[in-house]
Write an enzyme that holds these catalytic residues in place. Structure first.
Site, PDB file in Angstrom:
ATOM      1  CG  HIS A 436      54.916  60.842  45.361  1.00 27.05           C
ATOM      2  ND1 HIS A 436      53.617  61.266  45.370  1.00 27.05           N
ATOM      3  CD2 HIS A 436      55.661  61.940  45.646  1.00 27.05           C
ATOM      4  CE1 HIS A 436      53.579  62.559  45.640  1.00 27.05           C
ATOM      5  NE2 HIS A 436      54.797  62.980  45.804  1.00 27.05           N
ATOM      6  CG  ASN A 486      50.260  65.715  45.248  1.00 29.46           C
ATOM      7  OD1 ASN A 486      49.821  65.818  46.387  1.00 29.46           O
ATOM      8  ND2 ASN A 486      51.555  65.628  44.987  1.00 29.46           N
TER       9      ASN A 486
END
Ligand code: NAI
Length: 671
Positions: A436, A486
């Site tokens: 990611h 996140n």
């Protein structure tokens, strides 16, 4: 030949001395007290037995010297020991500078901090023209000043403005740039070092001096004016109470001629004052955490060919980055028209980073458009970065997996879909992993390496090594909604938007976050990332009892997506948000407390749930993934330094006022 523990001295037939730095039992040259004392002995010996000239070089492949031994620096029990260490380095480098014959430093690879300062104590510098050469005075990044003569000798050599540009940012320059600003005298490939040094020592040219105009800033009558201009520039970037080091560098140059030995201990610019400042300890900790992340990527990678599917915002930039870092890359999308913008962006990136036409061309040649997806069958790693939809991703995997080499790895750049879901139907689920990247790819250092329950440990390791190979920082995390970064960022961003809807102006909210130490406020950040992206992540990670801010939904429905469309929470003109007024006399602390505590709470939850290996890795991930107030050391370090009981009391008060989203996580007890 004469040997010390860390230095070797050879005198050749022409009576030239070759002093090789080879720190014992370490792969990198750094300066310890022992190494400095030995160097002092070498200088005494050479002063008594003068050769015709002296060349100082490194035996290590990775570079000349990486600076002071940070482990020794952090082992000091008090700030006075740091001062003693600073004085020692200064005294020894002064002895080198005073040698009565020509001296030259031969610089390749890393030349940082004390390495640069030793080279500045020599009369000349020769530098390798290779891509790995990096020269810097990065002390400001760990909250201190260039203390071994750099703050005196660099301005004298290249002029104060060029020197301050390097010292106040900590920025590194390559050989070419170092030559163009006069920091070095000769730029050659490393294989020519011996010849170049012989010529220079036998026929020493005049010493380099800055131009007349550049040297004017050094004149006593102009120093104060120049220092004030520099302070004004620094104030725009860093607050003095958050980051005292850049201000100290300016003071050191203006008032103490760059010599930290002469600064009174109680002056904020002294090594003692800086060493005692909490920012310094936090920045040094981050520096070490960065090393820890890098070490997670140690090892040899057999990933040479990467196939990226999806040439959009992320895939296009990931492909460009991998090719920049020397890998062969094929880039697939539905048609040529979708790949072309990514190739154009890559060309811009390479021009900026590589500068030389042959290097730019070589990088462009490594990045190959591949609409048919031929690369799938030959690559070592597939990085999938297509739309965020599990069904579409799984359909793609079903098509490509049978064509991939059995040893190849399938990595998804998904930001929210659990790997356990994506692995359904795969013949080799153990080879599916999350890789990611963060947006924008070229700027963000962190890559979360996401482990699903089915991912094999060797696949995790291979991706960590790959990440380091492309000069990013890997952090291994477990596959759970939002992964690490996140998940921690979202409650902070949400709370800021709730406050906005309560009527607190965006400018005040952003000012409060910056008051805490965030590089950018959350409202401006939301606009910068894109409100559509923020809304999607917020929805994905929402939990029962969490508010769903409405304004962002309305703006997205009206296609006002932030910076990219010219309007979001702010109006944007020429890439800048139009902010109406300052924060006035509002007390900002309660505002930042309310925004940051949900992030701290989530960080605690991530550590408790084992989403990330430990609290230090959690802080590293959040700092390198989001820029979370570096001088606070990350959310967990902030919790510890502010006081757990104090913050728990704040959480409970906020819970009573605003509800369950402020309920302290069960993990607080163990922090
Ligand atoms: P994007 O919409 O900019 O690009 C996706 C690309 O994939 C498009 O060019 C599309 O034509 C292509 N595509 C779709 N289906 C395809 C297929 N079957 N075969 C080949 N190409 C196909 O999307 P973006 O923003 O680049 O996101 C991609 C992935 O990265 C998503 O999983 C997203 O969650 C993730 N991500 C996005 C971030 C962001 O800030 N945009 C940050 C981190 C991860």
């Amino acid at each position: 030949m004469q040997n010390w523990k860390h230095w070797r001295l050879d005198i050749d037939a022409d009576n030239l001395a070759w002093l090789t730095f080879d720190r014992a039992s370490e792969s990198t040259n750094t300066f310890s007290t022992e190494g400095l004392n030995e160097l002092s002995g070498v200088a005494t010996h050479l002063a008594a037995n003068p050769p015709r000239g002296l060349a100082i070089l490194s035996a290590k492949d990775n570079g000349f010297a990486a600076g002071a031994d940070i482990d020794e620096f952090t082992s000091f029990q008090n700030a006075e020991q740091a001062f003693t260490f600073t004085t020692l380095g200064n005294d020894v480098f002064d002895k080198i500078a005073a040698l009565p014959f020509p001296t030259v430093a031969l610089i390749h690879g890393f030349c940082m901090g004390g390495g640069t300062e030793l080279s500045l104590a020599c009369r000349y510098r020769i530098i390798d023209d290779g891509a790995k050469t990096k020269m810097a005075l990065p002390e400001v990044m760990i909250g201190i000043v260039p203390g071994w003569g750099g703050a005196k000798r660099m301005p004298a050599l290249i002029g104060v403005l060029a020197a301050m540009d390097l010292m106040l940012t900590g920025r590194a320059v390559d050989g070419r740039k170092a030559k163009s600003i006069g920091l070095v005298d000769v730029l050659v490939p490393r294989r020519h070092f011996t010849n170049a040094a012989q010529m220079l020592l036998k026929n020493p040219p005049p010493l380099h001096h800055p131009s007349f105009f550049a040297s004017m800033a050094e004149w006593p009558m102009f120093r104060g004016i120049v220092a004030n201009i520099l302070r004004k520039q620094v104030t725009k970037k860093a607050r003095k109470d958050h980051y005292p080091a850049p201000y100290a560098i300016i003071d050191l140059w203006e008032k103490y001629d760059g010599d930290p030995r002469t600064v009174p201990m109680d002056d904020p610019a002294s090594i003692v004052s800086l060493s005692k400042h909490p920012t310094t300890a936090n920045l040094i900790r981050i520096f070490k955490l960065q090393d820890r992340l890098k070490a997670l990527g140690n090892g040899d990678s057999d990933i040479r060919h990467v196939h990226v599917i999806g040439a959009g915002v992320m895939g296009g930039d990931i492909a460009a980055w991998c090719a920049l870092r020397g890998l062969k890359v094929t880039l697939q999308d539905l048609d040529h028209a979708r790949i072309a913008p990514a190739i154009a962006r890559a060309a811009t990136l390479y021009k900026r980073r590589l500068k030389l036409p042959h290097l730019i061309q070589a990088a462009m040649d490594r990045l190959m458009p591949d609409v048919k997806g031929d690369g799938v069958a030959h690559c070592d790693l597939v990085i999938e970065a297509i739309v965020e939809n599990a069904e579409i991703k799984k359909k793609l995997y079903a098509q490509i997996e049978p064509r991939m080499k059995a040893t190849a790895i399938l990595a998804s750049n998904t930001s929210s879909i659990p790997l356990q879901e994506l692995s359904q139907g795969l013949a080799r689920p153990e080879r599916l992993v999350g890789v990611h990247f963060f947006n924008p790819v070229a700027m963000m250092m962190l890559v979360e390496i996401v482990q699903g329950p089915q991912t094999a440990p060797e696949v995790m390791k291979a991706c960590q090594i790959f990440t380091k190979k492309i000069d990013k920082l890997p952090v291994p995390v477990k596959s759970a909604p939002g992964f690490l970064v996140n998940r921690i960022l979202t409650p902070y961003m949400t709370e800021a938007q709730v406050m906005l809807e309560e009527g607190i102006p965006a400018e005040v909210i952003d000012a409060a976050a910056r008051d805490f130490g965030m590089p950018m406020g959350p409202i401006e950040l939301a606009d910068t990332v894109g409100l559509d992206v923020g809304l999607a992540v917020g929805r994905e990670l929402a939990r029962p009892g969490w508010p769903q801010p409405k304004k962002i939904q309305d703006l997205v429905a009206a296609k006002k997506l932030g910076k990219k469309t010219g309007e979001g929470f702010y109006k944007w003109v020429n890439g800048k948000p139009q902010k109406s007024n300052g924060s006035g006399t509002v007390d900002l602390a309660p505002l930042w407390m309310r925004m940051t505590l949900p992030a701290v709470n989530e960080a605690v939850a991530c550590v408790r749930e084992g989403i990330v290996g430990d609290a230090d890795l959690c802080d590293a991930g959040v700092i390198f993934g989001t820029g979370f107030a570096p001088q606070r050391g990350g959310p967990i370090q902030y919790l510890r330094s502010a006081g757990k009981e104090k913050l728990l009391a704040e959480m409970k008060a906020l819970e009573a006022k605003h509800g369950v989203r402020f309920a302290p996580d069960a993990g607080w007890a163990a922090i």
